[in-house]
Design a protein around this motif. Structure first.
Motif, mmCIF file in Angstrom:
data_model
loop_
_atom_site.group_PDB
_atom_site.id
_atom_site.type_symbol
_atom_site.label_atom_id
_atom_site.label_comp_id
_atom_site.label_asym_id
_atom_site.label_seq_id
_atom_site.Cartn_x
_atom_site.Cartn_y
_atom_site.Cartn_z
ATOM 1 N N UNK A 66 0.806 -1.310 -0.009
ATOM 2 C CA UNK A 66 0.258 0.064 0.094
ATOM 3 C C UNK A 66 0.913 1.514 0.104
ATOM 4 N N UNK A 67 0.387 2.266 -0.866
ATOM 5 C CA UNK A 67 1.085 3.617 -0.676
ATOM 6 C C UNK A 67 -0.014 4.776 -0.593
ATOM 7 N N UNK A 68 0.245 5.518 0.280
ATOM 8 C CA UNK A 68 -0.602 6.709 0.719
ATOM 9 C C UNK A 68 -0.195 7.841 -0.038
ATOM 10 N N UNK A 69 -1.334 8.290 -0.896
ATOM 11 C CA UNK A 69 -1.175 9.374 -1.826
ATOM 12 C C UNK A 69 -2.362 10.301 -1.786
ATOM 13 N N UNK A 70 -2.490 11.645 -2.185
ATOM 14 C CA UNK A 70 -3.459 12.309 -2.592
ATOM 15 C C UNK A 70 -4.550 11.913 -3.285
ATOM 16 N N UNK B 102 5.177 3.091 6.606
ATOM 17 C CA UNK B 102 5.759 3.638 7.921
ATOM 18 C C UNK B 102 5.751 5.109 8.057
ATOM 19 N N UNK B 103 5.133 5.700 7.049
ATOM 20 C CA UNK B 103 4.975 7.203 7.138
ATOM 21 C C UNK B 103 6.027 7.936 6.318
ATOM 22 N N UNK B 104 7.253 7.214 5.660
ATOM 23 C CA UNK B 104 8.137 7.761 5.043
ATOM 24 C C UNK B 104 7.889 8.048 3.580
ATOM 25 N N UNK B 105 8.317 9.253 3.067
ATOM 26 C CA UNK B 105 7.984 9.793 1.694
ATOM 27 C C UNK B 105 9.088 8.889 0.835
ATOM 28 N N UNK B 106 8.069 8.271 -0.322
ATOM 29 C CA UNK B 106 8.912 7.431 -1.224
ATOM 30 C C UNK B 106 8.712 7.953 -2.377
ATOM 31 N N UNK B 107 9.440 7.510 -3.449
ATOM 32 C CA UNK B 107 9.231 7.721 -5.067
ATOM 33 C C UNK B 107 8.824 6.285 -5.449
ATOM 34 N N UNK B 108 7.274 6.105 -6.052
ATOM 35 C CA UNK B 108 7.056 4.756 -6.529
ATOM 36 C C UNK B 108 6.791 4.666 -7.696
ATOM 37 N N UNK B 109 7.589 3.943 -8.590
ATOM 38 C CA UNK B 109 7.151 3.604 -10.025
ATOM 39 C C UNK B 109 6.601 2.666 -10.207
ATOM 40 N N UNK C 230 -1.574 15.710 4.543
ATOM 41 C CA UNK C 230 -1.600 16.163 3.296
ATOM 42 C C UNK C 230 -0.671 14.971 2.867
ATOM 43 N N UNK C 231 -0.717 14.402 1.605
ATOM 44 C CA UNK C 231 0.219 13.682 0.827
ATOM 45 C C UNK C 231 1.002 14.410 0.095
ATOM 46 N N UNK C 232 2.164 13.862 -0.311
ATOM 47 C CA UNK C 232 3.311 14.312 -1.185
ATOM 48 C C UNK C 232 2.802 15.057 -2.098
#
Length: 112
Positions: free
Chosen positions: A10-14, A45-52, A71-73
């Motif tokens: 799972x990835x959390x974003x706006x 874990x709440x870390x900002x990551x780049x997801x391809x 707020x999301x990145x």
């Protein structure tokens, strides 16, 4: 905020980024095409990551709403591009036949 589940992670974003990604993935699948899209997200874990994301007709994506108030990145430039690309795939520009070039007289003459 929405969770995008891709490759069982799972990835959390706006909402805007999640919705644009899903719409672009649908447009690519309908067109039988593929692309790679990179978005910034929060991992588990709440870390900002780049997801391809590799998007193709067989890509499995799931979106899920959350009650998160953070707020999301920022993905505004990518979202703008995804909306544009999805629109071009779903509503391609009309093409006009090209005009034939004017024949050149000496082009077809045989030289002796």
């Amino acid at each position: 905020m929405k969770h995008i589940v891709y490759a069982e992670k799972p990835h959390l974003m706006g909402d805007d980024a999640a919705d644009a990604l899903m719409e672009y993935a649908r447009a690519l699948a309908d067109a039988g095409r593929s692309d790679v899209v990179t978005l910034r997200a929060l991992d588990e874990r709440g870390s900002v990551v780049d997801v391809a994301f590799l998007l193709n007709p067989g890509t499995l994506l799931l979106t899920q709403t959350t009650n998160s108030e953070i707020d999301g990145p920022d993905n505004s430039s990518v979202v703008e591009e995804l909306v544009r690309l999805a629109s071009r795939l779903t509503h391609p520009p009309e093409t006009q036949p090209e005009e034939a070039p004017e024949p050149q007289a000496d082009r077809w003459e045989t030289r002796q």
